[in-house]
Every structure is written in C-alpha cells, then in structure tokens.
Design a protein around this motif. Structure first.
Motif, PDB file in Angstrom:
ATOM      1  N   GLU A 129       0.814  -1.218   0.000  1.00 40.13           N
ATOM      2  CA  GLU A 129       0.000   0.000   0.000  1.00 40.13           C
ATOM      3  C   GLU A 129       0.847   1.267   0.000  1.00 40.13           C
ATOM      4  O   GLU A 129       0.392   2.317  -0.468  1.00 40.13           O
ATOM      5  CB  GLU A 129      -1.004  -0.021   1.162  1.00 40.13           C
ATOM      6  CG  GLU A 129      -2.060  -1.107   0.909  1.00 40.13           C
ATOM      7  CD  GLU A 129      -3.298  -1.030   1.772  1.00 40.13           C
ATOM      8  OE1 GLU A 129      -4.256  -1.758   1.494  1.00 40.13           O
ATOM      9  OE2 GLU A 129      -3.312  -0.227   2.740  1.00 40.13           O
ATOM     10  N   VAL A 185      -4.590  -1.998  -9.052  1.00 41.26           N
ATOM     11  CA  VAL A 185      -4.547  -2.365  -7.645  1.00 41.26           C
ATOM     12  C   VAL A 185      -5.718  -3.259  -7.273  1.00 41.26           C
ATOM     13  O   VAL A 185      -6.863  -2.962  -7.585  1.00 41.26           O
ATOM     14  CB  VAL A 185      -4.584  -1.095  -6.760  1.00 41.26           C
ATOM     15  CG1 VAL A 185      -4.782  -1.474  -5.293  1.00 41.26           C
ATOM     16  CG2 VAL A 185      -3.312  -0.286  -6.929  1.00 41.26           C
ATOM     17  N   LEU A 201      -7.061  -4.616  -3.706  1.00 37.74           N
ATOM     18  CA  LEU A 201      -6.855  -4.520  -2.271  1.00 37.74           C
ATOM     19  C   LEU A 201      -7.104  -5.880  -1.615  1.00 37.74           C
ATOM     20  O   LEU A 201      -7.777  -6.735  -2.175  1.00 37.74           O
ATOM     21  CB  LEU A 201      -7.819  -3.489  -1.669  1.00 37.74           C
ATOM     22  CG  LEU A 201      -7.689  -2.066  -2.228  1.00 37.74           C
ATOM     23  CD1 LEU A 201      -8.815  -1.178  -1.707  1.00 37.74           C
ATOM     24  CD2 LEU A 201      -6.344  -1.462  -1.860  1.00 37.74           C
ATOM     25  N   ALA A 212     -11.551  -5.767  -1.118  1.00 38.49           N
ATOM     26  CA  ALA A 212     -12.219  -4.549  -0.657  1.00 38.49           C
ATOM     27  C   ALA A 212     -12.198  -3.505  -1.769  1.00 38.49           C
ATOM     28  O   ALA A 212     -11.447  -3.626  -2.737  1.00 38.49           O
ATOM     29  CB  ALA A 212     -11.502  -4.001   0.573  1.00 38.49           C
ATOM     30  N   GLY A 213     -13.054  -2.495  -1.598  1.00 32.24           N
ATOM     31  CA  GLY A 213     -12.983  -1.374  -2.521  1.00 32.24           C
ATOM     32  C   GLY A 213     -14.098  -1.350  -3.533  1.00 32.24           C
ATOM     33  O   GLY A 213     -13.860  -1.352  -4.731  1.00 32.24           O
ATOM     34  N   PHE A 214     -15.362  -1.302  -3.066  1.00 32.95           N
ATOM     35  CA  PHE A 214     -16.445  -1.228  -4.032  1.00 32.95           C
ATOM     36  C   PHE A 214     -17.611  -0.445  -3.447  1.00 32.95           C
ATOM     37  O   PHE A 214     -17.732  -0.278  -2.232  1.00 32.95           O
ATOM     38  CB  PHE A 214     -16.902  -2.630  -4.423  1.00 32.95           C
ATOM     39  CG  PHE A 214     -17.295  -3.481  -3.256  1.00 32.95           C
ATOM     40  CD1 PHE A 214     -18.594  -3.483  -2.782  1.00 32.95           C
ATOM     41  CD2 PHE A 214     -16.352  -4.263  -2.616  1.00 32.95           C
ATOM     42  CE1 PHE A 214     -18.945  -4.253  -1.697  1.00 32.95           C
ATOM     43  CE2 PHE A 214     -16.702  -5.026  -1.511  1.00 32.95           C
ATOM     44  CZ  PHE A 214     -18.004  -5.015  -1.053  1.00 32.95           C
ATOM     45  N   ALA A 217     -11.215  -5.320 -11.471  1.00 31.59           N
ATOM     46  CA  ALA A 217     -11.062  -3.871 -11.322  1.00 31.59           C
ATOM     47  C   ALA A 217      -9.602  -3.452 -11.432  1.00 31.59           C
ATOM     48  O   ALA A 217      -9.283  -2.376 -11.929  1.00 31.59           O
ATOM     49  CB  ALA A 217     -11.650  -3.421  -9.987  1.00 31.59           C
ATOM     50  N   ALA A 218      -8.711  -4.348 -10.981  1.00 34.64           N
ATOM     51  CA  ALA A 218      -7.284  -4.018 -11.057  1.00 34.64           C
ATOM     52  C   ALA A 218      -6.796  -4.019 -12.502  1.00 34.64           C
ATOM     53  O   ALA A 218      -5.811  -3.363 -12.837  1.00 34.64           O
ATOM     54  CB  ALA A 218      -6.478  -5.013 -10.221  1.00 34.64           C
TER      55      ALA A 218
END
Ligand SMILES: Nc1ncnc2c1ncn2[C@@H]1O[C@H](COP(=O)(O)OP(=O)(O)OP(=O)(O)O)[C@@H](O)[C@H]1O
Ligand SMILES: [Mg+2]
Lengths: 252, 307
Positions: B50, B83, B85, B89-91, B146-147
């Motif tokens: 990160e 990236v 995570l 995570a991350g939505f 997504a990455a």
C-alpha cells in the motif's frame, strides 16, 4: 482478449461526469434514499396543505409549507443521503479504491457536489411544481433563494461528511436518520417556531435546518431581501463542518 | 534482470504507534515478471504494497514505482498501476459488478471491455447482483477485474487467491500467467507456497518487516548441501546413533510421529550410511525419498517457524 498494457487516464471532464453520473445513478436506485429525498417531502407537502394540522403563523398553509419543505429536501440530500452513502463507501473501501484510480481526490469531492446539486434541483422542481399546483404564490427574489440553498447545502454537506468520515457506517446511518427526524420536527420545517417555548427558540433557529427554513420563508412567504442572520448561521455551520471534516475525516 | 526494476524499495520503515510494521525493508521487484511476496500474518506485506500504491506514507526510506515516487507522482502513476486490495475490498456496496467495472473503465483512456472481463473471470452469473450481496470469492474476482480494467503496466494483487475454490484458483493462476505473457508486471502477495512456486519468477519472503530471503524458486531451492531425505519408520526412534553415523553438518529430526527427515549435503555415500543404519535397526524406511528442500522448507526456516 489481450492484457497488453495501454495505460492512461480519461480526460478530467470525462472522469468528472462519469463519477457524478455514477453516484447519481446509485442514489436514485436506492429505495431508502428515495424515500427520504422524494417521497417524504412530497407526501408532507400534500398532506399538510390539505389538512390544518398546525397553525401556520398567519400564512396560507401552502405558502408556509413550501419553504420548509425545500429546507427539508436540502437537508435530506446534502446531509442525510450524503452522510449515509459516504459512510458506506468508506466502510466498503470504495473511497480507498478510488484513491488508487486515476480520479483525483478533488474531482471525487466535486462529483459529490454535482450529485448533490442535481438531486436538489430535481427535488426543488418537484416540490415547487406540487406547491404551484396546490396554489402556492411565491414572493421574493429567486437569487436569494439560490444563495440560501447553496450555503445551506454547504452547511449540511460539511456536517454530513464529518459524520461519514468519523463514525462507523451503521452509526452514521442511525445518527443521520435521527437528526433528520429531529430537525423535521424541531427545525421549523412544518411547525412554526412560535409554537415552541421561547427559551429554546433561539437554539432551534440556530440549527442549519431552522436557519434555512426561516430564511427561505422570509424570502418566499414574506418577500423579504436576503436574510443576513440566516446566512450568517449557515456560513458558520459550513465553516465549522468542513474544517472539522478536513481535520478528522478518515478515508478508510 | 538487466532492465530497471518496476519497484525499488530502499530502507523502508513504517510504524503504527508502537508497532513497527516495516522495519528497514530493501528489495526490488523486476519488471515484466511475476513477483510473489510471502510472509507470515502481520509481516508487513500489505503495508509495503500500500505504500507502493501511494495509499500510505512511509516513515522513512525510499520507494520508487516505475521510477517514480508513489506519493509525489501519484497522478502520473495511478493510471499506470492496477490495484487489488486485500480481501477484495474497494467497491460501492449498492453497485453491481458490471456497474462498478464499467464505471472504473470510464476513468481510463483505453480500458478493457467490462463485459469481456466479466466473462473471462466467470462472473456472468453474479454480474447483476449488488456487490455487497456477493460471496467473498465472487467479490475478490470483481476486485481482480477492477485491477486490470485500465490496462495497467504494473499490478499489485494483495492475496488474489485467498478464499477462492480450487477451480477458480487455477483459473486465476492462468490469468496471471496470461498477464505476464502480455507484458504486465505482477506483484502479488500470498500465503500459498505452491502458488508462488507455480507462478512467480521471483519470490520475496519477508518476516517482521524485513527481507528474509529472495530469489527465483529454483535459486531458493537449489542451495548447495540443501538436500533432504525423508523416510518413515516406527515413531520415537532413538536418533542419536544415526546422528553419530552421519556427517556433523547433517540434521536429523522426527517431523511427524514416525516421519523422519535428514537435511544434509546428500550424496550416494550418505544415502548408503542411512540405509545401513536402517538395516541395523530393522527399519524398512517406507516412502524413502531423496529430494531438494522445498520452497516450503525455505519459507519455514526463513520465517523462524522451522522448529
Ligand atoms: N492501519 C493500521 N493501524 C495500526 N496497525 C496496523 C495498521 N495496518 C497494519 N498494522 C499492523 O502492522 C503490521 C503489518 O500489517 P500488514 O497488514 O502489513 O501485514 P500483512 O503482512 O499484510 O499480513 P497478512 O498476511 O495477515 O495480510 C501488523 O502488526 C498490523 O497489526
Ligand atoms: Mg496483508
């Protein structure tokens, strides 16, 4: 399909429009949020215009109610909706994910501002349309109304972001709804301040909702100029809210 | 690697209050390759990754990603770096997979097609469900997609296969191999030794925020004198006479009840010594196997959990 690298950000205007459209779409798709932002204001306006539930401080009922319902609409979007949506975005890491996307952070905030403005415009059109159909006769200058709505939005948004960025998502959900309910009753939205004990009136008038409802009413119902006191109260809330949010907001 | 590394970390330190998460880490991740970062829970993998992504600020040390400073040059780097995570995570909880990917695609200049990517990751069935209702493994796949959507030249995947079922895990390995052959640099963290062994060109093992060992899987397992003989026999044998018979550098231990392991510079002579000791003690040495140390052995030693 090939994954061969072809990196590059979209142009800033495209990113900004995409982000704002995405957030508006998600908001409009969310049933609970629509209840707060559209259904409750419309139902309250229609019901209370028809039924003499409260004394309306010497105004026609609809003339008294429309400014209050506009204030309620602004609160529902700029505070309640914004806080809840942002709280859950933070909790699920959406904000963190965007932080590693090409979208700059300021553009994310700008997109949220666009989202709030667009939804408010829709709400105000809806409320004013219904008001006019019910015989509402607005007075005063539209410019004053726009100024009040803009600084009112800033006051609510700062507080909403502060809440979303510091509390757990569930706590934000509960607190934002509670504040909405309390200020619906106590914030001069549908019940005139005159009906509350004199001792607490200054407190109620100093809440963002109270100041906005009062200010909008003095323009739209009494035809007064820009109400300085209301503006000052709202600006103070905006400054405090955004300063605190800038200081304590946590992105994850 | 003769080309300049994709990631260059030098003396990286990161503290959280009294915890030192990263403690002077220096390591490079080669460009155009798959690097697997291994290490125990809390070793500092996520923290390191990160920091490379510009999400956290280092306390000291120097980090360069594609030759740039992740914080100062974030605007330049973010479009170039993909990236994923940890834990997918991350939505946006209310968005569907297809909405989320289509939206992220719009933030890039020449993105992949969101529909094709959904198909490729086997997400067709779940594409229409709000992301908060997807299973953990489905969400992970969305996060992986997504990455990749922006066609990055470098991707950081934080435990991309954690919690995936065996089929999906294989499919994800295939995907990562495709990324490499298409010229994408991959940095992934994992707890699966076989994943690192199968996928990685370069393995980095960190422990307590420091570099323990690094190298290709072949280099790591090919050290001189690093042979291993395993054999089975009755539990709780007295091994002292065997130790005496073998060279001093050899290590003998009972790793499981009745499962024995000799770590030594293995040659035919040593093997003969062992088998004659077995004959003397009337041990059949079931499943006798001569081999190199596995990456797992290296990992366990490097991270201090060997005994
Ligand atoms: N935000 C934080 N605040 C405080 N401590 C943290 C924070 N993030 C990580 N830590 C601590 O830093 C250390 C390293 O954590 P990190 O998440 O980098 O480990 P990791 O190698 O990714 O572990 P895992 O394999 O479990 O994912 C841990 O001791 C952890 O408790
Ligand atoms: Mg981790």
């Amino acid at each position: 399909m090939t994954y061969s690298p072809a990196p590059g950000a979209a142009s800033l205007p495209r990113m900004l429009v995409a982000q704002a459209a995405f957030e508006i779409k998600l908001l409009l798709r969310n049933g609970e949020q629509l209840l707060l932002t559209a259904v409750i204001p419309v139902v309250l306006l229609a019901l209370l215009s028809a039924v003499p539930a409260f004394d309306t401080a010497g105004h026609e009922r609809v003339d008294f109610l429309v400014p209050g319902i506009i204030a309620l609409s602004v609160m529902s979007t700029a505070f309640t909706s914004l806080a809840i949506a942002t709280g859950y975005e933070r909790r699920y890491g959406a904000l963190k994910r965007l932080a590693v996307s090409p979208l700059p952070r300021w553009a994310l905030l700008a997109a949220k501002a666009i989202m709030v403005s667009v939804v408010e415009a829709l709400q105000i059109a809806l409320v004013c349309g219904l008001g006019l159909a019910l015989g509402w006769r607005p007075e005063g200058s539209p410019v004053s109304v726009v100024i009040l709505v803009v600084i009112g939005t800033a006051a609510f948004a700062g507080l909403g972001l502060l809440m979303a960025g510091t509390l757990r998502a569930e706590a934000t959900l509960a607190a934002a709804n509670l504040v909405y309910l309390l200020l619906l009753v106590l914030g001069g939205v549908v019940i005139p301040f005159e009906q509350f004990p004199a001792a607490i009136r200054p407190v109620l008038e100093s809440t963002p909702t109270g100041a906005l409802a009062d200010g909008l009413r003095s323009v739209l119902a009494d035809g007064a100029g820009l109400p300085w006191r209301s503006c000052a109260v709202l600006i103070a809330w905006a400054v405090v809210g955004f300063a605190a949010a800038a200081r304590w907001f946590r992105w994850e | 690697m003769n080309v300049s590394p994709a990631v260059d970390i030098d003396g990286l330190v990161k503290r959280y209050g009294h915890t030192t998460a990263v403690d002077g880490l220096s390591v490079r991740f080669p460009a155009g390759a798959v690097t697997a970062v291994l290490g125990p829970n809390g070793a500092g993998k996520t923290t390191t990754v990160e920091i490379c992504e510009g999400l956290r600020r280092a306390d000291s040390g120097r980090v360069r990603v594609l030759g740039r400073d992740p914080l100062r040059d974030g605007a330049v780097l973010r479009p170039r770096v993909g990236v994923m995570l940890q834990e997918g995570a991350g939505f946006y909880p209310g968005a569907r997979a297809i909405d989320m990917l289509t939206h992220l695609a719009r933030l890039h200049r020449t993105p992949l097609d969101a529909d094709q990517l959904i198909e490729r990751l086997g997400l067709r069935q779940s594409a229409g469900t709000p992301l908060r209702r997807l299973s953990g493994g489905q969400r992970q796949r969305v996060a992986l997609a997504a990455a990749l959507i922006g066609r990055p030249e470098l991707v950081f995947l934080d435990e991309p296969t954690a919690g995936l079922d065996p089929h999906v895990r294989r499919a994800t390995w295939d995907l990562i191999s495709e990324l490499r052959s298409d010229g994408v640099t991959v940095v992934l963290t994992t707890h699966l030794i076989d994943e690192a062994e199968q996928l990685a060109d370069h393995v980095v093992i960190i422990d307590a925020g420091r570099l323990a060992v690094e190298g290709s899987p072949q280099e790591l397992t090919a050290g001189v004198g690093d042979g291993v003989i395993t054999f089975g026999g009755p539990p709780r044998l007295d091994l002292s006479s065997l130790r005496a018979a073998l060279p001093e550098t050899a290590e003998v231990r009972e790793v499981t009840p009745g499962g024995y392991q000799v770590t030594a510079s293995v040659d035919p002579h040593l093997l003969a010594t062992l088998t004659s000791w077995c004959a003397t003690h009337d041990i059949l040495a079931e499943g006798l196997q001569v081999g190199r140390r596995s990456l797992e052995d290296i990992y366990l030693e490097a991270t201090g959990r060997a005994r």
